[in-house]
Design a protein around this motif. Structure first.
Motif, PDB file in Angstrom:
ATOM      1  N   GLY A 262       0.667  -1.400   0.129  1.00  0.00           N
ATOM      2  CA  GLY A 262      -0.463   0.574  -0.287  1.00  0.00           C
ATOM      3  C   GLY A 262       0.760   1.024   0.050  1.00  0.00           C
ATOM      4  O   GLY A 262       1.525   1.334  -1.034  1.00  0.00           O
ATOM      5  N   ALA A 263       1.106   2.411   0.839  1.00  0.00           N
ATOM      6  CA  ALA A 263       1.442   3.332   0.991  1.00  0.00           C
ATOM      7  C   ALA A 263       2.931   3.433   1.003  1.00  0.00           C
ATOM      8  O   ALA A 263       3.729   3.012   1.918  1.00  0.00           O
ATOM      9  CB  ALA A 263       0.404   3.863   2.313  1.00  0.00           C
ATOM     10  N   GLN A 264       3.078   4.390  -0.129  1.00  0.00           N
ATOM     11  CA  GLN A 264       4.829   4.210   0.166  1.00  0.00           C
ATOM     12  C   GLN A 264       4.963   5.637   1.029  1.00  0.00           C
ATOM     13  O   GLN A 264       5.042   6.858   0.413  1.00  0.00           O
ATOM     14  CB  GLN A 264       5.694   4.278  -1.269  1.00  0.00           C
ATOM     15  CG  GLN A 264       4.529   3.486  -2.168  1.00  0.00           C
ATOM     16  CD  GLN A 264       5.371   1.909  -1.558  1.00  0.00           C
ATOM     17  OE1 GLN A 264       6.944   2.128  -1.465  1.00  0.00           O
ATOM     18  NE2 GLN A 264       4.712   1.397  -1.918  1.00  0.00           N
ATOM     19  N   LEU A 265       6.304   5.384   1.878  1.00  0.00           N
ATOM     20  CA  LEU A 265       6.545   6.753   2.542  1.00  0.00           C
ATOM     21  C   LEU A 265       7.851   7.227   1.214  1.00  0.00           C
ATOM     22  O   LEU A 265       8.700   7.602   2.054  1.00  0.00           O
ATOM     23  CB  LEU A 265       6.551   6.130   4.057  1.00  0.00           C
ATOM     24  CG  LEU A 265       5.480   6.106   4.557  1.00  0.00           C
ATOM     25  CD1 LEU A 265       5.662   5.567   6.388  1.00  0.00           C
ATOM     26  CD2 LEU A 265       4.184   7.528   4.979  1.00  0.00           C
ATOM     27  N   GLY A 266       8.418   6.284   0.845  1.00  0.00           N
ATOM     28  CA  GLY A 266       9.559   6.867  -0.077  1.00  0.00           C
ATOM     29  C   GLY A 266       9.590   7.067  -1.033  1.00  0.00           C
ATOM     30  O   GLY A 266       8.955   7.297  -1.810  1.00  0.00           O
ATOM     31  N   SER A 267       9.996   6.741  -1.942  1.00  0.00           N
ATOM     32  CA  SER A 267      10.720   6.375  -3.122  1.00  0.00           C
ATOM     33  C   SER A 267      10.426   5.372  -4.347  1.00  0.00           C
ATOM     34  O   SER A 267      10.008   5.314  -5.169  1.00  0.00           O
ATOM     35  CB  SER A 267      12.206   7.212  -4.184  1.00  0.00           C
ATOM     36  OG  SER A 267      13.078   6.013  -3.255  1.00  0.00           O
TER      37      SER A 267
END
Length: 298
Positions: A262-267
Motif C-alpha cells: 500500500g502506502a509508500q513513505l519513500g521513493s
C-alpha cells in the motif's frame, strides 16, 4: 478460483504444510510482502477525514493477481504485518469493514498457495492489550507460530511484544519461552537453516545503528536475540513496517525490510519480493508490480 477465507494457523503451527515439508526437496521460492494497510493512503498521505481504502484494495488485488498468474506457483505468500490500518480497539467498526474487504481479496489467492499472515502494530495496537491479541487471533489465527517448508524451518513472531509489552507481559514472556524452544528445534534438527518473519525490523541498515523512535526495535533487545538467531542457524529475518525497502547484516544473518503493498513513505513503488531458497543460501529481489515476473528461475 475463489476460496472461502479461513485461518491458516492454530496451536502455534501453520497447517498449510504437510509433514513431508520437513525434508529438503530442492530449491524453491516464496513471495514476501508487507503493509497492505487498507486505509492508510487516504488517512495519512492524503489527510482525508473521510475513511476510504479503494487504492489499497486495487493494489492488494493486483498482488493476488500477479501471484495467480505465475507459471510456477510460490511455496507460500507471506504478508509481514499491518494488514489493515484501523486499530481494532480504537475503531472496531472501521477495522471490521477493512478486514472484510481484505479477506475478500485474499480469499481469491490460488488455493495451492498457502497464505502466511504476520501481525503488525496496526493489527494488535502500538501498546497491545489482551483483548487486542484475542481480536487478532479470532480474525487471523495465532500471532506467533512456526512451520516447515522444503526442509527449512520458518518462525513467525509478534514483534509488538518487543516494542511495548507493558499491558501483555505474561503473553510476551510466553512468546519468548516459545521462541527459545523453536530455536532449539532449529539448532538440533536437520533443517537446512531457519527464516524468521516479523513486522518491525531489528535495524534498518546497520546492526550498530541507534534505534529509531518508531521504525526499529531497541538495541538492547536486538543484542539479546540476533546472536541467538544466528547461533541457532537463522539465515535471514524478513520484515515490513518501514514502508521503504531497506536491509543489512549482523555478521552473516541478513535483515530484509520490504516496502508496502500500500502506502509508500519513500521513493519505492508498490510491489512484492521474490525470495529464492537454495540449499545453502537465500537470494531475493524486490519487484514493483509493473515489473513483477510471471516466472522464476531457480
Amino acid at each position: 478460483m475463489e476460496t472461502e477465507w479461513k485461518n491458516h494457523n492454530r496451536d502455534r503451527t501453520h497447517y498449510g504444510f504437510e509433514e513431508k515439508e520437513k525434508k529438503w526437496q530442492g530449491p524453491y521460492f516464496f513471495i514476501q510482502a508487507a503493509d497492505c494497510q487498507l486505509g492508510l493512503i487516504q488517512r495519512y498521505l492524503e489527510k482525508n477525514p473521510t475513511p476510504g481504502w479503494q487504492q489499497e484494495i486495487a493494489l492488494t488485488k493486483l498482488a493476488v493477481e500477479k501471484i495467480n498468474k505465475m507459471n510456477q506457483k510460490p511455496k507460500f505468500f507471506v504478508i509481514c504485518g499491518d494488514l489493515c490500518d484501523a486499530f481494532p480497539a480504537k475503531e472496531p467498526a472501521l477495522r471490521a469493514e477493512q478486514e472484510k474487504d481484505l479477506k475478500d481479496i485474499l480469499s481469491r489467492l490460488d488455493p495451492s498457495v498457502p497464505l502466511v499472515c504476520v501481525c503488525g502494530n496496526h493489527d494488535v495496537g502500538d501498546q497491545p492489550t489482551k483483548q487486542d491479541l484475542l481480536s487478532y487471533q479470532s480474525s487471523f489465527g495465532d500471532d506467533f507460530y512456526s512451520f516447515w517448508c522444503g526442509g527449512v524451518f520458518h518462525i513467525v513472531v509478534n514483534s509488538q511484544f518487543w516494542f511495548d509489552s507493558t499491558l501483555v507481559q505474561e503473553e510476551a514472556e510466553k512468546q519468548d519461552q516459545w521462541l527459545e524452544e523453536q530455536l532449539r528445534i532449529l539448532k538440533t534438527s536437520e533443517a537446512k537453516f531457519g527464516l524468521i518473519f516479523q513486522h518491525i525490523p531489528w535495524f534498518l541498515s546497520d546492526y550498530e545503528e541507534e534505534a529509531t523512535v518508531y521504525f526499529t526495535l531497541r538495541p538492547e533487545i536486538r543484542q539479546k536475540w540476533l546472536p541467538k538467531f544466528r547461533e541457532a542457524g537463522v539465515k535471514a529475518v524478513f520484515c515490513g513496517h518501514y514502508h521503504r525497502n531497506a536491509g543489512g547484516f549482523f555478521e552473516d544473518l541478513e535483515m530484509v525490510t520490504t516496502t508496502a503493498i500500500g502506502a509508500q513513505l519513500g521513493s519505492d513503488e508498490s510491489g512484492m519480493r521474490i525470495v529464492k531458497v537454495l540449499s545453502d543460501s537465500v537470494e531475493h529481489e524486490y519487484f514493483p508490480f509493473e515489473k513483477f515476473p510471471d516466472s522464476v528461475q531457480l
